[in-house]
Design a protein around this motif. Structure first.
Motif, PDB file in Angstrom:
ATOM      1  N   GLN A 238       0.832  -1.206   0.000  1.00  0.00           N
ATOM      2  CA  GLN A 238       0.000   0.000   0.000  1.00  0.00           C
ATOM      3  C   GLN A 238       0.865   1.254   0.000  1.00  0.00           C
ATOM      4  O   GLN A 238       0.515   2.250  -0.649  1.00  0.00           O
ATOM      5  CB  GLN A 238      -0.944   0.027   1.199  1.00  0.00           C
ATOM      6  CG  GLN A 238      -1.821   1.293   1.241  1.00  0.00           C
ATOM      7  CD  GLN A 238      -2.891   1.257   2.303  1.00  0.00           C
ATOM      8  OE1 GLN A 238      -3.761   0.397   2.281  1.00  0.00           O
ATOM      9  NE2 GLN A 238      -2.835   2.196   3.248  1.00  0.00           N
ATOM     10  N   ALA A 242       0.489   4.068  -2.728  1.00  0.00           N
ATOM     11  CA  ALA A 242       0.168   5.436  -2.339  1.00  0.00           C
ATOM     12  C   ALA A 242       1.169   6.427  -2.912  1.00  0.00           C
ATOM     13  O   ALA A 242       0.831   7.598  -3.146  1.00  0.00           O
ATOM     14  CB  ALA A 242       0.119   5.554  -0.817  1.00  0.00           C
ATOM     15  N   GLY A 243       2.408   5.983  -3.151  1.00  0.00           N
ATOM     16  CA  GLY A 243       3.388   6.855  -3.763  1.00  0.00           C
ATOM     17  C   GLY A 243       3.030   7.224  -5.186  1.00  0.00           C
ATOM     18  O   GLY A 243       3.426   8.282  -5.691  1.00  0.00           O
ATOM     19  N   ASP A 245      -0.373   6.979  -6.263  1.00  0.00           N
ATOM     20  CA  ASP A 245      -1.786   7.392  -6.299  1.00  0.00           C
ATOM     21  C   ASP A 245      -2.196   7.841  -4.908  1.00  0.00           C
ATOM     22  O   ASP A 245      -2.403   7.014  -4.012  1.00  0.00           O
ATOM     23  CB  ASP A 245      -2.658   6.226  -6.772  1.00  0.00           C
ATOM     24  CG  ASP A 245      -4.133   6.580  -6.899  1.00  0.00           C
ATOM     25  OD1 ASP A 245      -4.504   7.722  -6.540  1.00  0.00           O
ATOM     26  OD2 ASP A 245      -4.911   5.733  -7.345  1.00  0.00           O
ATOM     27  N   SER A 246      -2.343   9.147  -4.724  1.00  0.00           N
ATOM     28  CA  SER A 246      -2.685   9.683  -3.405  1.00  0.00           C
ATOM     29  C   SER A 246      -4.098   9.327  -2.971  1.00  0.00           C
ATOM     30  O   SER A 246      -4.443   9.505  -1.795  1.00  0.00           O
ATOM     31  CB  SER A 246      -2.519  11.212  -3.402  1.00  0.00           C
ATOM     32  OG  SER A 246      -3.405  11.811  -4.340  1.00  0.00           O
ATOM     33  N   GLU A 247      -4.926   8.842  -3.894  1.00  0.00           N
ATOM     34  CA  GLU A 247      -6.314   8.495  -3.565  1.00  0.00           C
ATOM     35  C   GLU A 247      -6.515   7.000  -3.328  1.00  0.00           C
ATOM     36  O   GLU A 247      -7.642   6.551  -3.156  1.00  0.00           O
ATOM     37  CB  GLU A 247      -7.242   8.938  -4.698  1.00  0.00           C
ATOM     38  CG  GLU A 247      -7.242  10.425  -4.971  1.00  0.00           C
ATOM     39  CD  GLU A 247      -8.113  10.794  -6.159  1.00  0.00           C
ATOM     40  OE1 GLU A 247      -9.046  11.605  -5.981  1.00  0.00           O
ATOM     41  OE2 GLU A 247      -7.866  10.267  -7.260  1.00  0.00           O
ATOM     42  N   ILE A 248      -5.422   6.244  -3.290  1.00  0.00           N
ATOM     43  CA  ILE A 248      -5.566   4.786  -3.283  1.00  0.00           C
ATOM     44  C   ILE A 248      -6.293   4.277  -2.044  1.00  0.00           C
ATOM     45  O   ILE A 248      -7.032   3.292  -2.118  1.00  0.00           O
ATOM     46  CB  ILE A 248      -4.195   4.081  -3.419  1.00  0.00           C
ATOM     47  CG1 ILE A 248      -4.380   2.565  -3.609  1.00  0.00           C
ATOM     48  CG2 ILE A 248      -3.298   4.389  -2.237  1.00  0.00           C
ATOM     49  CD1 ILE A 248      -5.226   2.171  -4.785  1.00  0.00           C
ATOM     50  N   GLU A 250      -8.851   5.640  -0.278  1.00  0.00           N
ATOM     51  CA  GLU A 250     -10.299   5.758  -0.477  1.00  0.00           C
ATOM     52  C   GLU A 250     -10.773   4.849  -1.608  1.00  0.00           C
ATOM     53  O   GLU A 250     -11.842   4.225  -1.515  1.00  0.00           O
ATOM     54  CB  GLU A 250     -10.683   7.204  -0.790  1.00  0.00           C
ATOM     55  CG  GLU A 250     -10.535   8.161   0.383  1.00  0.00           C
ATOM     56  CD  GLU A 250      -9.099   8.605   0.609  1.00  0.00           C
ATOM     57  OE1 GLU A 250      -8.777   8.972   1.752  1.00  0.00           O
ATOM     58  OE2 GLU A 250      -8.306   8.574  -0.355  1.00  0.00           O
ATOM     59  N   HIS A 274     -13.419   7.058 -10.674  1.00  0.00           N
ATOM     60  CA  HIS A 274     -12.573   5.978 -10.209  1.00  0.00           C
ATOM     61  C   HIS A 274     -12.949   4.628 -10.797  1.00  0.00           C
ATOM     62  O   HIS A 274     -12.083   3.861 -11.200  1.00  0.00           O
ATOM     63  CB  HIS A 274     -12.622   5.909  -8.674  1.00  0.00           C
ATOM     64  CG  HIS A 274     -11.915   7.060  -8.020  1.00  0.00           C
ATOM     65  ND1 HIS A 274     -12.327   7.613  -6.824  1.00  0.00           N
ATOM     66  CD2 HIS A 274     -10.840   7.786  -8.412  1.00  0.00           C
ATOM     67  CE1 HIS A 274     -11.523   8.617  -6.496  1.00  0.00           C
ATOM     68  NE2 HIS A 274     -10.625   8.742  -7.444  1.00  0.00           N
ATOM     69  N   THR A 296     -15.234  15.970   2.140  1.00  0.00           N
ATOM     70  CA  THR A 296     -15.033  16.511   0.798  1.00  0.00           C
ATOM     71  C   THR A 296     -16.188  17.425   0.386  1.00  0.00           C
ATOM     72  O   THR A 296     -17.345  17.155   0.685  1.00  0.00           O
ATOM     73  CB  THR A 296     -14.912  15.368  -0.228  1.00  0.00           C
ATOM     74  OG1 THR A 296     -13.738  14.615   0.061  1.00  0.00           O
ATOM     75  CG2 THR A 296     -14.807  15.900  -1.655  1.00  0.00           C
TER      76      THR A 296
END
Length: 337
Positions: A238, A242-243, A245-248, A250, A274, A296
């Motif tokens: 993970q 995350a490096g 994809d900053s949304e991974i 969620e 998504h 959000t």
């Protein structure tokens, strides 16, 4: 009939009660009729009432001291001219079915008025939808653009029943190799991946898995990964994902929830979201789903683009608001009044 204005409401005497009886205007009490500003301006324009010292422009100027009055008036006028009776509150308007009015039926819609650049707080919207549901009303947003054009959206908190004909639990396991956030599995060792809607063929020998698929399969103990021959933990993978994809985080929560309900999500990149979501043996995706962190906000313009695109390809538009590991699905659907 002549009205008076006290700086907040317009008032009519006993003769004004006929407007309530015939068209559901105002709120009667003690031999008077109290008109909301939107009602008063509308009736003044239609020459149903007179307000000494005021014409349309002067009254509009006075009422526009409230910066959101004009957009509310546009919505009020539009709904009245479509044949609906309505009253202010508890959101912006309560709207009755055509042919019904206050005192002669129950309101059917609760309407919130927003401008195209207004921010929509999904938690607040979900709470208002719940309130409307408790009152047995349908919740609408009336969006007003810069040219005064109106678009109506029905908003639901969608509980998203499981997909019919799908088994959310599989039995196969696989071993793969990680190359950054991408995972490859030898197809011959795990043919069930493609059969169950995971991944896509990379070549004749390998199946490529997306980060959301990898995280879900690792959580389900159906996939183990190595990197350069060494075991890779779920947490380590993970961090790698995350490096890129900053949304991974969620996205993975949303993917997991959809999978456990029997749906098969695939990337929704070409639709700007998504996931596109398959289910119930349907060959074409049924939904577009987008994960949102808790707290959000999006502009009505951004939501409008999403809904218009989803409707143009005959899909529902769901926003998945992520709270820890729970998902609250909020559906926006454009409707004609």
């Amino acid at each position: 009939m002549k009205a008076t204005y006290d700086g907040t409401w317009l008032w009519l005497g006993q003769d004004g009660l006929a407007l309530y009886e015939s068209g559901g205007y105002g709120r009667p009490g003690k031999g008077k009729l109290r008109l909301a500003p939107e009602e008063g301006l509308y009736l003044l324009v239609r020459k149903r009432i007179e307000l000494p010292g005021y014409d349309f422009e002067k009254l509009l100027q006075e009422l526009s001291k409230d910066p959101v009055f004009f957009r509310r008036y546009l919505v009020y006028r539009d709904l009245r001219e479509r044949g609906y009776a309505l009253q202010t509150g508890p959101h912006d308007f309560r709207v009755f079915r055509r042919g019904e009015r206050p005192g002669k039926g129950q309101s059917y819609y609760l309407v919130r008025v927003l401008a195209e650049r207004d921010l929509v707080d999904f938690a607040c919207v979900a709470a208002e939808v719940e309130t409307a549901g408790n009152m047995r009303k349908t919740y609408l947003i009336a969006a007003v653009d810069d040219e005064g054009e109106l678009t109506y959206y029905e908003v639901k908190v969608d509980h998203l029943a499981g997909a019919e004909g799908e088994d959310p639990v599989g039995e196969g396991t696989a071993r793969g190799e990680a190359f950054g956030p991408t995972g490859l599995v030898a197809t011959g060792t795990a043919p069930w991946l493609l059969e169950e809607g995971y991944g896509k063929p990379f070549d004749q020998e390998r199946t490529m898995l997306s980060p959301a698929e990898i995280l879900y399969l690792m959580d389900e103990k159906r996939l183990t990964l190595t990197e350069n021959g060494a075991p890779l933990t779920r947490e380590a993978y993970q961090a790698v994902a995350a490096g890129a994809d900053s949304e991974i985080v969620e996205k993975a929560v949303l993917y997991t929830d959809l999978r456990r309900r029997g749906y098969a999500p695939k990337t929704g990149y070409k639709f700007g979201h998504h996931f596109r979501v398959y289910g119930g043996g349907v060959k074409h995706s049924l939904l577009l789903a987008h994960a949102l962190p808790a707290g959000t906000t999006l502009t009505m313009a951004a939501i409008s683009r999403s809904v218009r695109l989803a409707h143009s390809v005959k899909k529902k538009m769901l926003f998945g608001s992520v709270h820890n590991n729970d998902i609250q699905y909020i559906e926006f659907a454009r409707i004609k009044m």
